[in-house]
Design an enzyme around this catalytic site. Sequence first.
Site, mmCIF file in Angstrom:
data_model
loop_
_atom_site.group_PDB
_atom_site.id
_atom_site.type_symbol
_atom_site.label_atom_id
_atom_site.label_comp_id
_atom_site.label_asym_id
_atom_site.label_seq_id
_atom_site.Cartn_x
_atom_site.Cartn_y
_atom_site.Cartn_z
ATOM 1 N N SER A 263 -4.386 46.016 99.250
ATOM 2 C CA SER A 263 -4.926 46.776 100.387
ATOM 3 C C SER A 263 -4.092 48.023 100.655
ATOM 4 C CB SER A 263 -4.985 45.902 101.649
ATOM 5 O OG SER A 263 -3.697 45.647 102.172
ATOM 6 N N ASP B 81 4.490 47.437 102.223
ATOM 7 C CA ASP B 81 3.501 47.572 101.149
ATOM 8 C C ASP B 81 3.035 49.017 100.975
ATOM 9 O OD1 ASP B 81 3.804 44.862 101.095
ATOM 10 O OD2 ASP B 81 1.668 44.397 101.119
#
Length: 399
Positions: free
Chosen positions: A151, A209
């Site tokens: 994502s 991330d």
Amino acid sequence: MHTRDCYVSAPGKAILHGEHAVVHGKVALAVSLNLRTYLRLQSTSNGKVCINLPNIDTFLSWEITALQPLLDGCRDCLAKHVVLKQELDDDLLKRLRAFTGIADASTDTRSMAVLAFLYMYLSVFGEAKSLASITVSVWSELPTGAGLGSSAAYNVCLAAGLLSARGITSSPLTPQQDSARWSKEEMEQINRWAFMGEKIIHGNPSGVDNAVGTWGCFLRYHDGKITPLDRVPVLRILLTNTKVPRSTKVLVSGVKDKINKFPAVMKPVLESVDAVSCTCEQTLTEMSARGPSAEHYNILEELIDINQHHLNVMGVGHSSLDTLCKISLARGLHSKLTGAGGGGCGITLLRPETDASVIQSTVAELQACGFDCWETSIGGPGAQKYKKWSLPKQVLKCC
């Protein structure tokens, strides 16, 4: 529109050392995976905004005239939002949920990907006089839901592509380059926008991330501070997805319960994990400064074994991960889980001299267990822009 055809990519991520301990104030090392997500943004004249996500079988389009009313009364705040990009615009997000029919409680991959795209598109272009007619296509080498930053790579690509198309970031490519990265300031801007997308998808993400997806290479994460590590080597790995589902929330809670129950036992474990992360960081720095040696790889392998034992003590191991470690160790290779554990993914370090036949036989045995495997690397570049002809054929076919 400042570009008619834009190609960008961003890498996935893995945790080399420090998972779970990082929640309790210890150092973690996050690394980029050489498995990437690619985005193509095309300027069109059909009056539509289209998103194509072949990995999750999603192909949607909206008339610009239908999207325009979502911006009524929002343009002043969006103009500031483009500059600040600190918090989500809750009003716009609420309007988008109503427009798309995506419920507040919805967390499925398709819904979240669509919501993040529309939010970023309207936020980037909304303060202009008119919305742009575009088609965005995204294809990824990363599996979804495996803890590999899929994502975040998606959101970094969206941010990089939309900001470039809007002219907020420059085009870093020169006639002599097939690929290039943006300036430090522009990368920071891309990272902030990607973090907004991560908030939409995950609610309260750490920011690790999207930082790995933006900057690439190796990042040090400690007490909320993310520091890119300079001049670290690219390492070959075997990445294995056991495909065993797990709940990160449940696993994190279980570690916390064990620390509360046995503080005298578990706190030294956390300190030892911290020391593993710091020793690994020091070793990687030496490898870059002096050149990699057999002793450096010996140290990295020992640290992998030690940390895997730590993670088992924390209660986040799994029989599938034990199988991975056993199969790889039988061939002299060293493995550990990466991410939350309880199944999920593991990484196996490959030395420069590791014979191809060893890797092939390891992959074959792991696949026979029902696992997915990729021979790849860690420590590669972050977000990049490309010229069309420099991209892999598979990317051009899907995008």
